[in-house]
Design a protein around this motif. Structure first.
Motif, PDB file in Angstrom:
ATOM      1  N   THR A 160     -10.629 -51.940 -95.542  1.00 42.29           N
ATOM      2  CA  THR A 160      -9.398 -52.712 -95.479  1.00 42.29           C
ATOM      3  C   THR A 160      -9.259 -53.368 -94.112  1.00 42.29           C
ATOM      4  OG1 THR A 160      -6.986 -52.627 -95.744  1.00 42.29           O
ATOM      5  CG2 THR A 160      -8.039 -50.698 -94.776  1.00 42.29           C
ATOM      6  N   ALA A 194      -3.220 -54.413 -94.868  1.00 40.95           N
ATOM      7  CA  ALA A 194      -1.848 -54.025 -95.210  1.00 40.95           C
ATOM      8  C   ALA A 194      -1.789 -53.327 -96.563  1.00 40.95           C
ATOM      9  CB  ALA A 194      -0.931 -55.247 -95.190  1.00 40.95           C
ATOM     10  N   LEU A 195      -2.773 -52.461 -96.834  1.00 41.84           N
ATOM     11  CA  LEU A 195      -2.818 -51.745 -98.105  1.00 41.84           C
ATOM     12  C   LEU A 195      -1.734 -50.670 -98.122  1.00 41.84           C
ATOM     13  CD1 LEU A 195      -4.184 -51.139-100.814  1.00 41.84           C
ATOM     14  CD2 LEU A 195      -5.794 -49.655 -99.581  1.00 41.84           C
ATOM     15  N   LYS A 196      -0.827 -50.773 -99.077  1.00 39.07           N
ATOM     16  CA  LYS A 196       0.296 -49.845 -99.152  1.00 39.07           C
ATOM     17  C   LYS A 196      -0.118 -48.547 -99.845  1.00 39.07           C
ATOM     18  CE  LYS A 196       3.754 -53.548 -99.203  1.00 39.07           C
ATOM     19  NZ  LYS A 196       4.141 -53.315 -97.798  1.00 39.07           N
ATOM     20  N   ASN A 197       0.522 -47.461 -99.437  1.00 39.95           N
ATOM     21  CA  ASN A 197       0.214 -46.161-100.018  1.00 39.95           C
ATOM     22  C   ASN A 197       0.536 -46.100-101.502  1.00 39.95           C
ATOM     23  OD1 ASN A 197      -0.835 -44.953 -97.718  1.00 39.95           O
ATOM     24  ND2 ASN A 197       1.146 -44.194 -97.020  1.00 39.95           N
ATOM     25  N   ASP A 198       1.494 -46.917-101.958  1.00 42.68           N
ATOM     26  CA  ASP A 198       1.884 -46.884-103.369  1.00 42.68           C
ATOM     27  C   ASP A 198       1.129 -47.898-104.229  1.00 42.68           C
ATOM     28  OD1 ASP A 198       3.010 -49.238-102.494  1.00 42.68           O
ATOM     29  OD2 ASP A 198       5.055 -48.779-103.150  1.00 42.68           O
ATOM     30  N   ASN A 199       0.062 -48.490-103.678  1.00 45.39           N
ATOM     31  CA  ASN A 199      -0.726 -49.439-104.465  1.00 45.39           C
ATOM     32  C   ASN A 199      -1.691 -48.653-105.354  1.00 45.39           C
ATOM     33  OD1 ASN A 199      -2.510 -51.441-105.454  1.00 45.39           O
ATOM     34  ND2 ASN A 199      -2.173 -52.723-103.646  1.00 45.39           N
ATOM     35  N   ALA A 230      -1.885 -56.386-105.499  1.00 48.09           N
ATOM     36  CA  ALA A 230      -0.584 -57.039-105.489  1.00 48.09           C
ATOM     37  C   ALA A 230      -0.652 -58.543-105.689  1.00 48.09           C
ATOM     38  CB  ALA A 230       0.133 -56.740-104.171  1.00 48.09           C
ATOM     39  N   GLU A 271      -3.425 -59.780 -98.504  1.00 51.85           N
ATOM     40  CA  GLU A 271      -2.986 -58.432 -98.147  1.00 51.85           C
ATOM     41  C   GLU A 271      -2.604 -57.624 -99.385  1.00 51.85           C
ATOM     42  OE1 GLU A 271      -1.272 -59.416 -93.670  1.00 51.85           O
ATOM     43  OE2 GLU A 271       0.140 -58.860 -95.269  1.00 51.85           O
ATOM     44  N   ASN A 272      -2.795 -56.305 -99.294  1.00 48.86           N
ATOM     45  CA  ASN A 272      -2.441 -55.359-100.360  1.00 48.86           C
ATOM     46  C   ASN A 272      -3.156 -55.686-101.671  1.00 48.86           C
ATOM     47  OD1 ASN A 272      -1.066 -52.978-101.062  1.00 48.86           O
ATOM     48  ND2 ASN A 272       0.691 -54.090-101.866  1.00 48.86           N
ATOM     49  N   TRP A 297      -6.028 -47.886-104.933  1.00 46.89           N
ATOM     50  CA  TRP A 297      -6.487 -46.536-104.588  1.00 46.89           C
ATOM     51  C   TRP A 297      -7.196 -45.876-105.766  1.00 46.89           C
ATOM     52  CZ3 TRP A 297      -6.860 -45.507 -99.725  1.00 46.89           C
ATOM     53  CH2 TRP A 297      -5.926 -45.983 -98.797  1.00 46.89           C
TER      54      TRP A 297
END
Length: 408
Positions: A153, A29-34, A244, A228-229, A38
């Motif tokens: 991930t 559940a890696l968010k694009n805004d993390n 996160a 997650e994330n 990244w």
């Protein structure tokens, strides 16, 4: 079911070779805004312009998944490119691409490899069929052994151990010993090293319930469950938590099992919650909290000036619920009671459950070495908890668990 006592198939390099690379285990559940995760992947790969090979081998929609990952990495300065090796990728010859010398050379020349989420069995079945590494997998190992990065991930994180869960969504099924080679568990690829077992979606899905019996069965003493994330950066013996939330570190080096009991049981496990920014040395066993935590007073239940802050005294009726194990650990550290307990069980037994009455009580308790820190500096109520003791005790549950009251 009898637990595994002997493993005859482990990739030789996992046991005999010291690897120079960095493994980045992302809990899904890696968010694009993390930005933290990244950017760190690109940084570890060498920074701006770093060539990164993206494998969406596990994905249900490989083209879409690879595109999103490539875009996220390139936004942070990488030169990422999708490698078209995925069983569900349309209009390609999978075996031809898997053995294409040009694609293999491109992967070998990369500074990092990224595995997407999806179904981890697709990764091992494609790159390591019947336990034999393909030329493509050897190229990925060449990147790793040359000091590069292998990141993954969700499904891409599951394959990081030498052993992995193949398709085991039911924690209680694993706790009850109802799991099989090639179905619920399988060989992984081993980038996290021979001695560390990793798992993902860990706190959200209560996967300590499946990690503990797996570690015991596979002969692991150390396990790392990543939320997650969130990412665990594993470089040599150093682990750093980024993103996160955090990760749960399980140490079974002092744990014992009562062989006379007819179900999985465990006494004397040590579990630690490493929050974002925390570090742990796998060789020395020393954990170091993040700098913002160290600016706060240490919480030490053995200290003469210990003043517990939490006044609640909960019994957790579902210890495998979303993040409940960490909530229980915080209550133990910063609460009055010497122990905290919770249950793992099925309120509604399933038709294929061979032991519907079997449940497990998780007993967390204070002991030597239990310390922690609390901070609200990052906008949450964030604990670091080190060396909580844990017993897992099989119990017989009532079936049904309760019955309604009736009028007198």
């Amino acid at each position: 079911m009898r637990f595994l006592t002997r493993l005859t198939w482990v990739a030789l390099w996992c046991a005999t070779t010291a690897h120079a690379g960095t493994a980045i285990v992302i809990g899904g559940a890696l968010k694009n805004d993390n930005e933290a995760v990244w950017a760190r992947i690109v940084e570890e790969a060498g920074g701006a312009g770093a060539p990164i090979a993206v494998f969406a081998t596990a994905a249900a929609n490989p083209e879409r998944s690879a595109g999103l990952i490539v875009a996220a990495l390139n936004r942070h300065g990488a030169n990422a490119e999708a490698i078209p090796v995925a069983p569900r990728l349309k209009d390609i010859d999978l075996q031809a691409n898997l053995n294409d010398p040009k694609l293999i050379a491109k992967v070998a020349a990369s500074k990092a490899v990224f595995f997407s989420g999806g179904a981890q069995e697709f990764i091992v079945d494609t790159l390591q069929p019947k336990g034999e590494p393909t030329a493509m997998l050897k190229a990925i190992w060449q990147v790793f052994d040359g000091g590069g990065v292998v990141a993954g991930t969700s499904a891409g994180a599951a394959i990081m151990s030498r052993m992995m869960f193949r398709d085991a969504q039911d924690n209680m099924q694993i706790l009850k010993g109802q799991w099989r080679e090639g179905r619920e568990y399988d060989r992984g690829l081993g980038f996290a090293g021979h001695d560390l077992f990793v798992d993902q979606h860990f706190l959200k899905r209560g996967r300590i319930g499946r990690m503990l019996p797996a570690m015991r069965a596979f002969g692991y003493t150390l396990g790392l469950g990543v939320e997650e994330n969130t990412a665990a950066i594993i470089k040599g013996s150093e682990v750093e938590i980024v993103g996160a939330r955090g990760a749960l570190l399980v140490d079974l080096s002092e744990a014992t099992t009562d062989a006379k009991l007819p179900a999985f049981n465990l006494r004397g496990a040590l579990i630690s919650y490493l929050d974002r920014g925390d570090r742990h040395n796998l060789r020395t066993g020393v954990s170091t909290p993040a700098a913002h935590k160290l600016r706060e007073p240490k919480i030490d239940p053995a200290a003469s000036d210990y003043k517990p802050y939490l006044q609640n005294d909960n019994y957790f009726l579902d210890i495998l619920a979303d993040n409940t194990i960490v909530t229980a650990m915080a209550q133990l550290l910063d609460g009055r009671a010497p122990e905290v307990r919770g249950l793992a069980y099925r309120a509604r037994p399933r038709p294929n459950d061979l032991a519907p009455e079997l449940g497990f009580e998780f007993r967390l308790y204070k002991g030597p070495g239990l310390v922690g820190w609390f901070s609200g500096a990052l906008g949450g109520e964030d604990y670091t908890v080190l060396k909580a003791r844990l017993d897992v005790i099989p119990v017989r549950m009532a079936t049904p668990l309760f019955t309604p009251l009736v009028p007198n």
